[in-house]
Design an enzyme around this catalytic site. Structure first.
Site, PDB file in Angstrom:
ATOM      1  N   GLN A 248      41.674 -27.191 -27.283  1.00 56.08           N
ATOM      2  CA  GLN A 248      40.118 -26.441 -27.322  1.00 56.08           C
ATOM      3  C   GLN A 248      39.624 -26.788 -25.499  1.00 56.08           C
ATOM      4  O   GLN A 248      39.056 -25.718 -24.955  1.00 56.08           O
ATOM      5  CB  GLN A 248      39.538 -26.449 -28.403  1.00 56.08           C
ATOM      6  CG  GLN A 248      39.683 -26.338 -29.958  1.00 56.08           C
ATOM      7  CD  GLN A 248      39.804 -25.061 -29.305  1.00 56.08           C
ATOM      8  OE1 GLN A 248      38.981 -24.275 -29.184  1.00 56.08           O
ATOM      9  NE2 GLN A 248      40.396 -24.741 -30.547  1.00 56.08           N
ATOM     10  N   HIS A 251      40.766 -23.838 -22.571  1.00 58.06           N
ATOM     11  CA  HIS A 251      39.936 -23.222 -22.817  1.00 58.06           C
ATOM     12  C   HIS A 251      39.097 -22.890 -21.847  1.00 58.06           C
ATOM     13  O   HIS A 251      39.457 -21.443 -20.882  1.00 58.06           O
ATOM     14  CB  HIS A 251      38.950 -22.670 -23.925  1.00 58.06           C
ATOM     15  CG  HIS A 251      39.535 -22.188 -25.524  1.00 58.06           C
ATOM     16  ND1 HIS A 251      40.253 -20.827 -25.167  1.00 58.06           N
ATOM     17  CD2 HIS A 251      40.035 -22.405 -26.327  1.00 58.06           C
ATOM     18  CE1 HIS A 251      40.557 -20.627 -26.454  1.00 58.06           C
ATOM     19  NE2 HIS A 251      41.015 -21.785 -27.301  1.00 58.06           N
ATOM     20  N   GLU A 319      30.042 -25.172 -32.202  1.00 54.26           N
ATOM     21  CA  GLU A 319      31.516 -23.702 -32.177  1.00 54.26           C
ATOM     22  C   GLU A 319      32.440 -23.789 -33.650  1.00 54.26           C
ATOM     23  O   GLU A 319      32.777 -23.710 -34.220  1.00 54.26           O
ATOM     24  CB  GLU A 319      31.911 -23.393 -31.196  1.00 54.26           C
ATOM     25  CG  GLU A 319      32.722 -21.851 -31.254  1.00 54.26           C
ATOM     26  CD  GLU A 319      33.314 -21.286 -29.716  1.00 54.26           C
ATOM     27  OE1 GLU A 319      34.389 -20.231 -29.711  1.00 54.26           O
ATOM     28  OE2 GLU A 319      33.445 -22.928 -28.243  1.00 54.26           O
ATOM     29  N   HIS A 320      32.682 -25.154 -32.983  1.00 49.40           N
ATOM     30  CA  HIS A 320      34.354 -25.182 -34.020  1.00 49.40           C
ATOM     31  C   HIS A 320      33.592 -26.467 -34.526  1.00 49.40           C
ATOM     32  O   HIS A 320      34.022 -28.062 -33.698  1.00 49.40           O
ATOM     33  CB  HIS A 320      35.327 -24.998 -33.504  1.00 49.40           C
ATOM     34  CG  HIS A 320      35.580 -24.188 -32.708  1.00 49.40           C
ATOM     35  ND1 HIS A 320      35.984 -24.064 -31.265  1.00 49.40           N
ATOM     36  CD2 HIS A 320      36.498 -23.226 -33.349  1.00 49.40           C
ATOM     37  CE1 HIS A 320      36.261 -23.034 -30.904  1.00 49.40           C
ATOM     38  NE2 HIS A 320      36.944 -22.288 -31.964  1.00 49.40           N
ATOM     39  N   ASP A 349      41.955 -20.154 -34.515  1.00 52.51           N
ATOM     40  CA  ASP A 349      41.543 -18.650 -33.074  1.00 52.51           C
ATOM     41  C   ASP A 349      42.258 -17.703 -32.754  1.00 52.51           C
ATOM     42  O   ASP A 349      41.855 -16.913 -32.589  1.00 52.51           O
ATOM     43  CB  ASP A 349      42.578 -19.774 -31.582  1.00 52.51           C
ATOM     44  CG  ASP A 349      41.152 -20.845 -31.783  1.00 52.51           C
ATOM     45  OD1 ASP A 349      39.907 -20.776 -32.344  1.00 52.51           O
ATOM     46  OD2 ASP A 349      41.834 -22.026 -30.825  1.00 52.51           O
ATOM     47  N   HIS A 408      -3.894   3.197 -46.941  1.00 53.72           N
ATOM     48  CA  HIS A 408      -3.214   2.407 -48.327  1.00 53.72           C
ATOM     49  C   HIS A 408      -3.197   2.638 -49.622  1.00 53.72           C
ATOM     50  O   HIS A 408      -2.625   3.183 -50.339  1.00 53.72           O
ATOM     51  CB  HIS A 408      -2.529   1.645 -46.879  1.00 53.72           C
ATOM     52  CG  HIS A 408      -1.508   1.362 -46.305  1.00 53.72           C
ATOM     53  ND1 HIS A 408      -2.557   1.550 -45.234  1.00 53.72           N
ATOM     54  CD2 HIS A 408       0.188   0.909 -45.730  1.00 53.72           C
ATOM     55  CE1 HIS A 408      -1.204   1.389 -44.050  1.00 53.72           C
ATOM     56  NE2 HIS A 408       0.269   1.404 -44.783  1.00 53.72           N
TER      57      HIS A 408
END
Length: 419
Positions: A248, A251, A319-320, A349, A408
């Site tokens: 990861q 990235h 995220e993960h 992924d 109403h």
């Protein structure tokens, strides 16, 4: 990777917990681009495409259907097999996710839920350092499963692999443009690119800032930031853990990579495996992006207890996250969860099925990853008979009068007067 415990570990979590988007640095420049494209359409869009996307003066923005088809037909057989396999898994998972329509009737009142797809969606596929073929699959396939009729893909200088994937999926509109100018074109429309109802997909800071700026005029999925990985384990395989952290981390130099454990021995072993490599994995110094990321944003946190470890993990809202199966009930905030030694985060992924467009920057506190649900609208339906309305009339009239909305209440009384 730093190894932190006690007050230093708590201070690190507190700092990460408050991480922001850091878009303020680029927002002024992005705002100028967005407003220019909104006002001047193709002329402005092409100007920025020439400057930032290396688009030729007379080059077409749109990739023709024949070019996409040719890219797919001439792609290497191994790539075609991989794309087909990934597509199958992603599409199947999306079908499982798709919300269903239903109707319920009781005592003169019939209620229903309709599921309607968005009419048009823009999918952003980053150019960047590598061709992100998987992002095309992850953004387009759920839109297709949802039933979106008009899917427009934008991607700066797309690779042959990205074009092949688009050809496989039968994309009708593909434009060679990226950055803030592409987001503005999708949000407001130009002479060449029609506006869309929603924009999805990750991008760099300029893309994310543009999505933020247009979000009041066009729906967006989320504001994506650098990749995040958290792993929590007391007795996992150190080589597997290190492999996921490095995977990861490659990235982005800004990737957040954190290992949380009650075992200082395991923490030191993981840090060593990250640095020195292992079976089938070279030393870290051979991967410049991952090395930079792990040096400045990587950490091993030694916690006092399992409870403290998951308190830290949920505050980070990554995220993960990879965990042991018994710990699944303890995860409250995460984009996607991976369980056990063999659930490599890279599987998510590319092709296990769930989406890899996931919340970052703490957004996992309030939303999950991109899914079919992002591409549909849930519309409610109500049908009341005379008897059904009369049965709940006292409730409606009372609450309307409490709120001072006499008309109403009268709208109910006029229907019930002769019933």
């Amino acid at each position: 990777m730093r190894i932190l415990e006690g007050k230093r570990a708590e201070a690190y979590v507190r700092e990460i917990e408050r991480r922001g988007s850091r878009l303020d640095k680029v927002e002024p420049a992005v705002r100028r681009i967005v407003e220019d494209v909104r006002k001047n359409g193709d002329r402005a869009m092409r100007k920025y495409a020439r400057e930032f996307d290396q688009l030729g003066t007379k080059q077409s923005l749109r990739v023709s259907a024949s070019e996409l088809s040719r890219a797919w037909k001439t792609a290497p057989a191994e790539l075609r097999r991989a794309l087909r396999a990934a597509e199958k898994n992603i599409r199947e998972f999306c079908e499982w996710q798709k919300p269903r329509e239903w109707t319920r009737s009781n005592n003169g009142i019939s209620l229903a839920q309709l599921v309607r797809p968005l009419d048009s969606v823009g999918c952003y596929v980053p150019g960047g350092r590598f061709p992100l073929v998987s992002t095309l699959l992850m953004t387009v396939i759920p839109a297709q499963v949802a039933g979106v009729k008009n899917i427009r893909v934008v991607s700066p200088h797309p690779s042959d692999e990205v074009l092949a994937a688009a050809g496989m999926l039968g994309i009708g509109e593909f434009y060679c443009i990226g950055g803030a100018q592409a987001i503005a074109a999708l949000a407001y429309g130009t002479e060449t690119i029609a506006r869309v109802d929603m924009i999805v997909g990750p991008g760099n800071m300029f893309v994310t800032a543009a999505k933020k700026l247009v979000s009041f005029d066009c729906a967006i999925d989320m504001l994506a930031g650098p990749t995040e990985v958290v792993i929590v384990s007391a007795d996992g395989n150190p080589e597997f853990i290190a492999a996921d952290l490095v995977a990861q981390a490659e990235h982005d130099p800004e990737t957040l990579a954190v290992f949380i454990t009650t075992s200082k021995t395991l923490g030191m072993s993981v840090a060593g495996s990250v640095r020195d490599g292992g079976r089938g994995r070279p030393p870290l110094h051979g991967n410049a992006i991952a090395e930079q990321s792990l040096k400045f944003r990587g950490a091993v946190l030694i916690c006092k207890s399992r409870k403290q470890g998951f308190d830290w993990a949920n505050r980070i809202a990554p995220e993960h996250i990879t965990i042991d199966k018994r710990d699944l009930p303890l995860v409250q905030n995460a984009g996607s969860i991976f369980i056990g030694d063999y659930s490599a985060q890279a599987a998510g992924d590319y092709g296990s099925g769930p989406n890899h467009v996931l919340p970052t920057g703490g957004a996992a506190r309030f939303r999950g990853g991109l899914s079919v649900m992002d591409f549909v609208k849930i519309i409610t339906v109500q049908e009341l008979s005379s008897a059904g309305l009369k049965r709940i009339a006292p409730t409606i009239v009372n609450l309307a009068e409490v709120e001072g909305l006499r008309a109403h209440a009268d709208s109910i009384r006029v229907r019930c007067a002769g019933a």
